[in-house]
Write a protein that holds these residues in place. Structure first.
Motif, mmCIF file in Angstrom:
data_model
loop_
_atom_site.group_PDB
_atom_site.id
_atom_site.type_symbol
_atom_site.label_atom_id
_atom_site.label_comp_id
_atom_site.label_asym_id
_atom_site.label_seq_id
_atom_site.Cartn_x
_atom_site.Cartn_y
_atom_site.Cartn_z
ATOM 1 N N ALA A 133 8.951 -33.255 59.995
ATOM 2 C CA ALA A 133 7.949 -34.021 59.263
ATOM 3 C C ALA A 133 8.363 -35.480 59.135
ATOM 4 N N THR A 134 9.661 -35.738 59.003
ATOM 5 C CA THR A 134 10.118 -37.119 58.888
ATOM 6 C C THR A 134 9.894 -37.882 60.186
ATOM 7 N N MET A 135 10.112 -37.217 61.333
ATOM 8 C CA MET A 135 9.822 -37.875 62.603
ATOM 9 C C MET A 135 8.340 -38.177 62.736
ATOM 10 N N VAL A 136 7.509 -37.319 62.174
ATOM 11 C CA VAL A 136 6.068 -37.595 62.172
ATOM 12 C C VAL A 136 5.794 -38.907 61.464
ATOM 13 N N VAL A 137 6.452 -39.101 60.315
ATOM 14 C CA VAL A 137 6.274 -40.329 59.548
ATOM 15 C C VAL A 137 6.594 -41.546 60.397
ATOM 16 N N ILE A 138 7.762 -41.543 61.023
ATOM 17 C CA ILE A 138 8.210 -42.712 61.773
ATOM 18 C C ILE A 138 7.306 -42.970 62.976
ATOM 19 N N LEU A 139 6.958 -41.923 63.700
ATOM 20 C CA LEU A 139 6.073 -42.098 64.854
ATOM 21 C C LEU A 139 4.688 -42.562 64.438
ATOM 22 N N ASN A 140 4.192 -42.012 63.322
ATOM 23 C CA ASN A 140 2.888 -42.458 62.839
ATOM 24 C C ASN A 140 2.884 -43.970 62.620
ATOM 25 N N ILE A 141 3.917 -44.461 61.984
ATOM 26 C CA ILE A 141 3.974 -45.874 61.646
ATOM 27 C C ILE A 141 4.089 -46.738 62.897
ATOM 28 N N ASN A 263 9.633 -36.031 48.315
ATOM 29 C CA ASN A 263 10.087 -34.649 48.421
ATOM 30 C C ASN A 263 10.234 -34.101 47.008
ATOM 31 N N ALA A 264 9.372 -33.138 46.658
ATOM 32 C CA ALA A 264 9.301 -32.711 45.269
ATOM 33 C C ALA A 264 9.055 -31.210 45.169
ATOM 34 N N LYS A 265 9.425 -30.662 44.023
ATOM 35 C CA LYS A 265 9.183 -29.252 43.710
ATOM 36 C C LYS A 265 8.385 -29.201 42.414
ATOM 37 N N ILE A 266 7.185 -28.644 42.487
ATOM 38 C CA ILE A 266 6.338 -28.634 41.305
ATOM 39 C C ILE A 266 6.817 -27.558 40.334
ATOM 40 N N PRO A 267 6.564 -27.737 39.044
ATOM 41 C CA PRO A 267 7.047 -26.787 38.040
ATOM 42 C C PRO A 267 6.201 -25.518 38.003
ATOM 43 N N SER A 268 6.785 -24.482 37.440
ATOM 44 C CA SER A 268 6.099 -23.211 37.243
ATOM 45 C C SER A 268 5.952 -22.966 35.752
ATOM 46 N N GLY A 269 4.749 -22.715 35.302
ATOM 47 C CA GLY A 269 4.491 -22.471 33.886
ATOM 48 C C GLY A 269 3.055 -22.809 33.552
ATOM 49 N N ASP A 270 2.460 -22.020 32.686
ATOM 50 C CA ASP A 270 1.050 -22.207 32.347
ATOM 51 C C ASP A 270 0.799 -23.579 31.741
ATOM 52 N N TRP A 271 -0.240 -24.217 32.260
ATOM 53 C CA TRP A 271 -0.807 -25.477 31.761
ATOM 54 C C TRP A 271 0.082 -26.689 31.995
ATOM 55 N N LEU A 272 1.126 -26.545 32.844
ATOM 56 C CA LEU A 272 1.891 -27.711 33.281
ATOM 57 C C LEU A 272 1.110 -28.444 34.357
ATOM 58 N N ASP A 368 4.230 -31.755 54.147
ATOM 59 C CA ASP A 368 5.210 -31.376 55.174
ATOM 60 C C ASP A 368 4.740 -31.764 56.581
ATOM 61 N N GLY A 369 4.122 -32.935 56.703
ATOM 62 C CA GLY A 369 3.687 -33.436 57.997
ATOM 63 C C GLY A 369 2.389 -32.854 58.501
ATOM 64 N N GLU A 370 1.794 -31.927 57.764
ATOM 65 C CA GLU A 370 0.529 -31.317 58.172
ATOM 66 C C GLU A 370 -0.598 -31.954 57.372
ATOM 67 N N GLU A 371 -1.585 -32.482 58.079
ATOM 68 C CA GLU A 371 -2.651 -33.226 57.416
ATOM 69 C C GLU A 371 -3.460 -32.341 56.475
#
Length: 477
Positions: A133-141, A263-272, A368-371
């Motif tokens: 996915a990172t190579m996608v970024v660089i090539l896109n630019i 690059n992130a991980k979303i939280p798990s828990g009701d109403w977050l 993750d590089g997928e549109e």
């Protein structure tokens, strides 16, 4: 002598069977060459055909300069693509489309005649490499600038401002912002404490290390209870039972056009309610929301089993990207620029790369590089797209480009909100129910009083409820 399409024979008696209409075609002209015409893969379509000419009207159902049958759908679309087609801004494509449609008993042909499309912008071909996915970024630019010619002598269309920036002339592909969160860097981020939001959420943002801290190269935004005594609150509209954090690059770093990767991980828990988003830094048009514009790179709900009224998952299994724009809150046309992406395995199970490619031609969102989807610069601008003429409001974007208000510098924001009287619909379905109504004058107290229902889902003794950020990077186009 013009040719007659061979598809004519299939049209006989089509109107005598169940009604069907060929879907409207989406047309994209590319720079320096290329033409793509597609229709959605509606159940029952067995073949799609496109016939067209540039700057010359079609004579009936003639074959045209472009004449092709598409016999198989791919990725949810029936697509005709000619990599050698050369169209310029201002060219008009006259065309008609055809589809073989099977209704379960008969397969007949249907046609959509007398169509035309005028080129207002030319898009750039996006190349992707599946394994990186990172190579996608660089090539896109790099390919964006190489093929589209927006920059001269390797210079970028990207602009930056803020105390963190030193280089005003940028090169294509240059990394213009990066934070790997080895420490919390106050030269890159500032806390926005003691603030709520227009969504009337239930958290109060602080700069306390209880609510935001860096550990092992990861930024944690952790929700906590307003106190740990268990004392019940007084029912009042301005009660905020949760403490959390919101950080931004306001006054430190802002940019116009670029490629963002978080690059992130979303939280798990009701109403977050975690969010990665952007707001204008200078108020070029106004600072009034949503007239100023807002770019939401990623928003999500932490609920494990939240569904809408159609029983579609809208919790951890879905992330969304949105543009907010309009002359008033009531006329915010976000629904016209709302993109979702689903993953049945949940977005909270691991780190994911949330990406935005933002150019004068529009905004494309990726995971993750997928549109996930593209919001192209609209013909006539967002004022016309929103049909705001006649609403009594003046158009503050009239002197901007067709991308206004999204043609100005924006800064980055990361926050973890909780609940609120807007984001979570009263029609949503969750185990145990939704403990407050959005029109309740004491919604936050209602939420707090139901903590025995939602607090166990946060698993407070773990990191499950934390919004975790591995890195933030921005490249110049």
């Amino acid at each position: 002598m013009w040719k007659v399409s061979l598809h004519l024979f299939a049209l006989v008696c089509a109107s005598a069977v169940a009604e069907f209409e060929v879907p409207d075609a989406t047309i994209e002209a590319y720079s320096p060459e290329g033409l793509k015409v597609s229709i959605p893969d509606v159940d029952g379509i067995k073949l799609f055909a496109f016939h067209g000419k540039v700057n010359e009207e079609m004579e009936g159902r003639e074959a045209g300069t472009f004449s092709s049958d598409v016999t198989r759908a791919k990725d949810g679309s029936w697509t005709f693509y000619d990599p050698n087609a050369k169209l310029s801004v201002g060219d008009t494509l006259y065309y008609w489309t055809f589809a073989d449609y099977y209704d379960g008993e008969n397969k007949l042909g249907y046609v959509k005649e007398d169509q035309e499309f005028t080129v207002t912008v030319r898009l750039c071909v996006i190349f992707q490499i599946e394994y990186s996915a990172t190579m996608v970024v660089i090539l896109n630019i790099l390919l964006f600038n190489f093929f589209c010619g927006f920059s001269e002598a390797g210079l970028s269309v990207t602009e930056v401002s803020g105390s963190l920036t030193t280089k005003r002339k940028l090169k294509s592909g240059q990394l213009i912002f990066e934070d790997n969160f080895d420490v919390f860097d106050s030269y890159k981020w500032q806390h926005e404490p003691n603030g709520n939001s227009h969504l009337k959420e239930f958290q109060w943002y602080t700069n306390s290390s209880r609510n935001s801290y860096v550990e092992n190269g990861i930024l944690h935004i952790k929700p906590t209870l307003y106190n740990e005594t268990g004392t019940d609150p007084i029912n009042e509209p301005n009660f905020y039972p949760i403490r959390s954090a919101r950080i931004s690059t306001e006054d430190l770093f802002a940019f116009k056009y670029g490629f963002v990767e978080i690059n992130a991980k979303i939280p798990s828990g009701d109403w977050l309610f975690p969010a990665l988003w952007m707001m204008p830094s200078e108020g070029t048009y106004t600072k009034v929301w949503p007239l100023c514009g807002e770019i939401d790179i990623m928003e999500a709900a932490g609920n494990k089993n939240l569904t809408n009224s159609q029983q579609e998952p809208i919790g951890q299994q879905r992330v969304s990207s949105t543009l907010h724009w309009g002359p008033s809150r009531a006329l915010d046309r976000w629904r016209l620029t709302f993109i979702t992406k689903n993953d049945p395995s949940s977005f909270s199970s691991t780190f994911r790369k949330y990406q935005l490619q933002w150019s004068p031609q529009g905004l494309t969102f990726f995971v993750d590089g997928e549109e996930s989807g593209t919001i192209s610069t609209p013909d006539g601008g967002f004022w016309n797209l929103g049909n705001f003429n006649g609403t009594g409001f003046a158009n503050p974007w009239i002197n901007g480009t067709n991308l206004a208000p999204f043609d100005q510098k924006f800064f980055l924001i990361i926050n973890l909100a909780v609940g609120g009287t807007s984001y979570f619909s009263d029609n949503s379905v969750n185990a145990g129910g939704k403990p407050w109504q959005n029109n309740s004058p004491n919604a936050s107290a209602d939420f707090w009083n139901a903590r025995s229902q939602w607090l166990p889902t946060w698993n407070p003794e773990s990191d499950d409820s934390h919004f975790q950020i591995d890195y933030v990077r921005v490249w110049a186009l």
